[in-house]
Design a protein around this motif. Sequence first.
Motif: not given
Length: 206
Positions: A150-170, A183-188
Amino acid sequence: MGNGSSGPRMAISAMADMLKITRQQMLQLRNVCLRYAKPKPTSHDRSNAGGLFISRSSLNKAMEEIKLDPLDIDVIGHLFTMWDTKGEDNVNLLIFLAGISPLASTMDVTTKLRFALEVFDVHQTGKISFDEALSILGGINATASYFGDSVITPQSIENVVETIFKHQDEIKYLPHIQSFVDHPFIVQFCTANGTMRYGGSNRMDP
């Protein structure tokens, strides 16, 4: 990535125990494949981060060259089929290898994620872009789904990346490894509590 010592046993982790490919061999496979890989300049899809593509025949040649175990070759070949969603006989090399890299490690989640980024970061820049992070996490997610996890949704992955990057491109990824892992979704994902399964209507394509 696969779970650590706690939580339900993920199928991708069990498969990593069965296969003989090591992290050193995965890096060797990447380096040999780079000799055969070619750019695909006509594609602008964000999932094509990395820019180099490899055919099935070239991948097979590279696996034989480094003398991978027949079972490893068979499993990686099946994964190639899954990733080649358009039937074009090629996949994005670095995203593909980063996505399947957890199969070469039985270590903890932090080590597996760091290794996936190392496989992708062939020039050792220590940096990763927003789209590259999406593609790598999506690739690991897709690989786990192939084995029935069982895996996580594309939306969950995007949430993870947005949280970590904080509006940065790199970002420089090493200082953020633990933030990814916690991150809760990675833990999930790592505790096999995702809401998607391979073959379903919400299948995550690599």
